[in-house]
Design an enzyme around this catalytic site. Structure first.
Site, PDB file in Angstrom:
ATOM      1  N   ASP A 203      51.007 -28.622 -21.424  1.00 53.52           N
ATOM      2  CA  ASP A 203      51.218 -29.550 -20.409  1.00 53.52           C
ATOM      3  C   ASP A 203      49.876 -30.229 -20.009  1.00 53.52           C
ATOM      4  OD1 ASP A 203      53.614 -28.199 -20.135  1.00 53.52           O
ATOM      5  OD2 ASP A 203      53.049 -26.938 -18.572  1.00 53.52           O
TER       6      ASP A 203
ATOM      7  N   LYS B  72      50.573 -34.473 -23.472  1.00 52.49           N
ATOM      8  CA  LYS B  72      50.580 -34.772 -25.008  1.00 52.49           C
ATOM      9  C   LYS B  72      51.583 -36.170 -25.060  1.00 52.49           C
ATOM     10  CE  LYS B  72      51.547 -30.619 -25.781  1.00 52.49           C
ATOM     11  NZ  LYS B  72      51.354 -30.094 -24.532  1.00 52.49           N
TER      12      LYS B  72
ATOM     13  N   GLY C 160      57.958 -29.202 -23.078  1.00 48.71           N
ATOM     14  CA  GLY C 160      58.532 -30.161 -22.221  1.00 48.71           C
ATOM     15  C   GLY C 160      57.568 -31.328 -22.084  1.00 48.71           C
ATOM     16  N   HIS C 161      57.834 -32.617 -22.677  1.00 52.85           N
ATOM     17  CA  HIS C 161      56.890 -33.524 -22.806  1.00 52.85           C
ATOM     18  C   HIS C 161      57.306 -34.856 -21.945  1.00 52.85           C
ATOM     19  CE1 HIS C 161      54.820 -32.082 -26.916  1.00 52.85           C
ATOM     20  NE2 HIS C 161      54.966 -31.071 -25.858  1.00 52.85           N
TER      21      HIS C 161
HETATM   22  P1  GDP Z   1      52.910 -32.221 -22.206  1.00 50.81           P
HETATM   23  O1  GDP Z   1      53.667 -30.893 -22.167  1.00 50.81           O
HETATM   24  O2  GDP Z   1      51.575 -32.127 -22.687  1.00 50.81           O
HETATM   25  O3  GDP Z   1      53.406 -33.616 -22.859  1.00 50.81           O
HETATM   26  O4  GDP Z   1      52.743 -32.573 -20.462  1.00 50.81           O
HETATM   27  P2  GDP Z   1      54.016 -32.412 -19.489  1.00 50.81           P
HETATM   28  O5  GDP Z   1      54.771 -33.720 -19.767  1.00 50.81           O
HETATM   29  O6  GDP Z   1      54.406 -31.261 -19.607  1.00 50.81           O
HETATM   30  O7  GDP Z   1      52.925 -32.627 -18.229  1.00 50.81           O
HETATM   31  C1  GDP Z   1      52.200 -33.605 -17.701  1.00 50.81           C
HETATM   32  C2  GDP Z   1      52.499 -34.105 -16.449  1.00 50.81           C
HETATM   33  O8  GDP Z   1      51.546 -35.053 -15.873  1.00 50.81           O
HETATM   34  C3  GDP Z   1      53.708 -34.951 -16.427  1.00 50.81           C
HETATM   35  O9  GDP Z   1      54.399 -34.699 -15.487  1.00 50.81           O
HETATM   36  C4  GDP Z   1      53.103 -36.400 -16.534  1.00 50.81           C
HETATM   37  O10 GDP Z   1      54.186 -37.277 -16.015  1.00 50.81           O
HETATM   38  C5  GDP Z   1      51.957 -36.177 -15.955  1.00 50.81           C
HETATM   39  N1  GDP Z   1      50.965 -36.997 -16.194  1.00 50.81           N
HETATM   40  C6  GDP Z   1      50.403 -37.341 -17.277  1.00 50.81           C
HETATM   41  N2  GDP Z   1      49.280 -37.897 -17.282  1.00 50.81           N
HETATM   42  C7  GDP Z   1      49.096 -38.115 -16.105  1.00 50.81           C
HETATM   43  C8  GDP Z   1      47.843 -38.688 -15.201  1.00 50.81           C
HETATM   44  O11 GDP Z   1      47.009 -39.252 -15.835  1.00 50.81           O
HETATM   45  N3  GDP Z   1      47.934 -38.758 -13.766  1.00 50.81           N
HETATM   46  C9  GDP Z   1      48.916 -38.295 -13.263  1.00 50.81           C
HETATM   47  N4  GDP Z   1      48.917 -38.116 -11.964  1.00 50.81           N
HETATM   48  N5  GDP Z   1      49.912 -37.507 -13.869  1.00 50.81           N
HETATM   49  C10 GDP Z   1      49.809 -37.574 -15.327  1.00 50.81           C
HETATM   50  P1  IMO Z   2      54.133 -28.081 -23.826  1.00 51.81           P
HETATM   51  O1  IMO Z   2      54.404 -28.523 -25.155  1.00 51.81           O
HETATM   52  C1  IMO Z   2      53.125 -24.960 -21.161  1.00 51.81           C
HETATM   53  C2  IMO Z   2      53.775 -20.882 -22.072  1.00 51.81           C
HETATM   54  C3  IMO Z   2      54.716 -20.115 -21.465  1.00 51.81           C
HETATM   55  C4  IMO Z   2      54.303 -18.757 -21.497  1.00 51.81           C
HETATM   56  C5  IMO Z   2      53.895 -18.650 -23.028  1.00 51.81           C
HETATM   57  C6  IMO Z   2      55.239 -18.175 -23.982  1.00 51.81           C
HETATM   58  O2  IMO Z   2      55.211 -28.929 -22.626  1.00 51.81           O
HETATM   59  O3  IMO Z   2      52.521 -28.223 -23.435  1.00 51.81           O
HETATM   60  P2  IMO Z   2      57.209 -18.883 -25.111  1.00 51.81           P
HETATM   61  O4  IMO Z   2      58.421 -19.527 -24.309  1.00 51.81           O
HETATM   62  O5  IMO Z   2      56.673 -19.811 -26.072  1.00 51.81           O
HETATM   63  O6  IMO Z   2      57.250 -17.821 -25.547  1.00 51.81           O
HETATM   64  O7  IMO Z   2      56.141 -18.583 -24.085  1.00 51.81           O
HETATM   65  O8  IMO Z   2      53.538 -20.068 -23.173  1.00 51.81           O
HETATM   66  N1  IMO Z   2      54.222 -21.993 -22.814  1.00 51.81           N
HETATM   67  C7  IMO Z   2      53.718 -23.461 -22.311  1.00 51.81           C
HETATM   68  N2  IMO Z   2      52.929 -23.833 -21.225  1.00 51.81           N
HETATM   69  N3  IMO Z   2      53.408 -25.893 -22.034  1.00 51.81           N
HETATM   70  C8  IMO Z   2      54.182 -25.590 -22.832  1.00 51.81           C
HETATM   71  O9  IMO Z   2      54.611 -26.645 -23.760  1.00 51.81           O
HETATM   72  C9  IMO Z   2      54.506 -24.439 -23.058  1.00 51.81           C
HETATM   73  N4  IMO Z   2      55.183 -23.603 -24.085  1.00 51.81           N
HETATM   74  C10 IMO Z   2      55.219 -22.424 -23.727  1.00 51.81           C
HETATM   75  O10 IMO Z   2      54.722 -20.437 -20.124  1.00 51.81           O
HETATM   76  O11 IMO Z   2      53.199 -18.334 -20.939  1.00 51.81           O
HETATM   77 MG    MG Z   3      54.745 -29.709 -21.071  1.00 50.56          MG
END
Ligand code: GDP
Ligand code: IMO
Ligand code: MG
Length: 424
Positions: A15, A18, A42-43
């Site tokens: 999270d 990416k 979840g991206h």
């Molecule tokens: P990923 O799994 O690595 O793609 O990241 P996620 O989408 O799960 O979580 C990143 C969260 O931070 C999302 O809700 C984005 O919209 C938000 N986000 C990304 N970059 C920034 C930033 O620079 N500032 C803020 N405030 N939010 C951000």
């Molecule tokens: P992205 O790509 C954050 C965590 C789960 C749990 C552990 C194992 O959005 O960064 P699983 O479902 O793989 O058996 O869970 O890994 N986890 C994540 N945490 N971002 C993710 O993906 C994750 N995918 C799995 O919360 O602790």
């Molecule tokens: Mg994510």
């Protein structure tokens, strides 16, 4: 001349942002390829006032000129993928012509999800905090050599293979407490498989070889993060795949010497969702304030993310393990307004201070902090506040690679590209 592949991956516990960064830099790449993980990811992408969350589809899909490949290292749930495609088509995104699935990618069955839930329920307090998407059981079938792959859908005996795997799962489920099952799960899955068959399957290792040989660049998109890696993460509180750079080689069939840049994504602080050690976690009002301002709730499960200070030993570990060549720092805007911030520079462990990641992060770990000046409100259209520049320079010096991207808001536009030569 042959082109090289760049890799973009998470340098913390997932999270990091990416999806946002892939979307920002995707126009430079004709092909974006996911290399591991599955619908546990979840991206999030935000642009033109709309938010999109991708689970299986690479984050280049909103950029017209890109081809998006789901690599052999990914595990695919047909139900989730087809829902994702429908959601994109509903907002006018042309997906089908720009999506390729590796024949070698493994399929998640409904019984994999049930096994995931049963295993977590049995673990009780020791549970991983899995997203319960069936990830672990599917990778277990892959390494156990029982799995069902995308390419099997082209075989005439696909249903026999499917039934054999389900029978095995039913026997395994007999070892656990009975689980509640969704009704019609099998029908829903088979319907989704029928629609998935209409997508384009490729031998992705050959496809990528052709792409690179023709001089087109490829961006490999990781899921989760380094500290969730099955080998190098905080085992057993990890996911079931190699989230590190090496995973891009095995998850796509691209040799290590074809990799050029490795972009590590990190937040200006740390978050973690699910169980497991987190040395710099803030179990107080400050942690809650960061969660609220940063909207730190899971993109896939909606769970509250645990928040804490930036952990430099962990970041340096990620830089080393992945061969990170440049970093993207996300969410510094969330810390804006604090009079001071902290960074962990080492751990007190077994009576001494170490800057290395110890084998076991669960016991006898006390973070050593350095206090730094905080910064005021910041935006990508203004020069960075001096204190934030200083914070970045401190990180660059500590881990030895430049921060070339600074993200100051969730929107695509709230991104600052910095000169790679700016290492202090
Ligand atoms: P990923 O799994 O690595 O793609 O990241 P996620 O989408 O799960 O979580 C990143 C969260 O931070 C999302 O809700 C984005 O919209 C938000 N986000 C990304 N970059 C920034 C930033 O620079 N500032 C803020 N405030 N939010 C951000
Ligand atoms: P992205 O790509 C954050 C965590 C789960 C749990 C552990 C194992 O959005 O960064 P699983 O479902 O793989 O058996 O869970 O890994 N986890 C994540 N945490 N971002 C993710 O993906 C994750 N995918 C799995 O919360 O602790
Ligand atoms: Mg994510």
């Amino acid at each position: 001349m042959s082109a090289r592949m760049d890799v973009l991956l998470g340098a913390q516990w997932g999270d990091e942002g990416k999806g946002k960064v892939v979307d920002v830099i995707a126009p430079e790449y004709p092909v974006i390829a996911r290399f591991q993980g599955g619908p546990n990811a979840g991206h999030t992408l935000i642009f033109e006032g709309r938010k999109h969350v991708l689970h299986t589809i690479p984050s280049g899909v909103f950029r017209g000129g890109t081809m998006n490949l789901v690599g052999n290292g990914v595990v695919i749930d047909p139900i989730v993928l087809m829902k994702e495609i429908s959601a994109l088509e509903a907002v006018g995104v042309d997906v089908r012509d720009r999506l390729l699935l590796s024949r070698r990618a493994h399929l998640i069955l409904p019984t994999h999800r049930t096994l995931d839930a049963a295993s977590e329920a049995e673990k009780g307090k020791q549970r991983i905090g899995s997203t319960l998407k069936g990830i672990g059981p599917t990778y277990m079938d892959k390494t156990g050599r029982n799995g069902l792959r995308v390419g099997d859908l082209e075989r005439s005996d696909m249903m026999d293979r499917y039934s054999a795997l389900v029978r095995k799962h039913e026997r395994l489920l007999g070892l656990y407490e009975p689980m509640e099952r969704p009704v019609d799960a099998e029908t829903e899955w088979l319907d989704a498989v029928a629609r998935l068959r209409e997508l384009r399957f490729v031998d992705s290792e050959n496809y990528l070889d052709d792409v690179l040989r023709s001089g087109k660049r490829v961006l490999a998109e990781g899921a989760q993060g380094t500290l969730l890696d099955i080998d190098f993460g905080t085992y057993p509180f990890v996911t079931s795949s190699n989230t590190i750079c090496a995973g891009a080689c095995t998850g796509l069939g691209v040799a290590p010497n074809r990799i050029e840049k490795v972009v590590g994504i990190f937040k200006a602080y740390c978050t973690r969702v699910g169980s497991g050690p987190f040395p710099t976690e803030l179990n107080d009002e400050l942690g809650e304030a960061i969660r609220a301002k940063g909207r730190e709730f899971g993109s896939t499960t909606g769970r509250a993310r645990r928040c804490g200070w930036l952990d430099l030993p962990a970041l340096r570990y990620a830089v080393t393990i992945n061969g990170v060549t440049e970093l993207a720092m996300m969410k510094a805007d969330v810390l804006a307004g604090m009079s001071s911030v902290r960074v962990c520079t080492g751990y007190r462990h077994q009576g001494r201070v170490t800057e290395r990641m110890p084998y076991d992060l669960t016991t006898d770990i006390e973070p050593v902090y350095q206090e730094m000046d905080g910064w005021g409100e910041c935006s990508a259209s203004d020069p960075l506040p001096k204190a934030l520049e200083h914070y970045i320079a401190h990180i660059e010096a500590a881990v030895g690679v430049p921060v070339t991207i600074v993200s100051l808001g969730p929107d695509r536009a709230e991104t600052l590209l910095r000169n790679a030569a700016a290492l202090h």
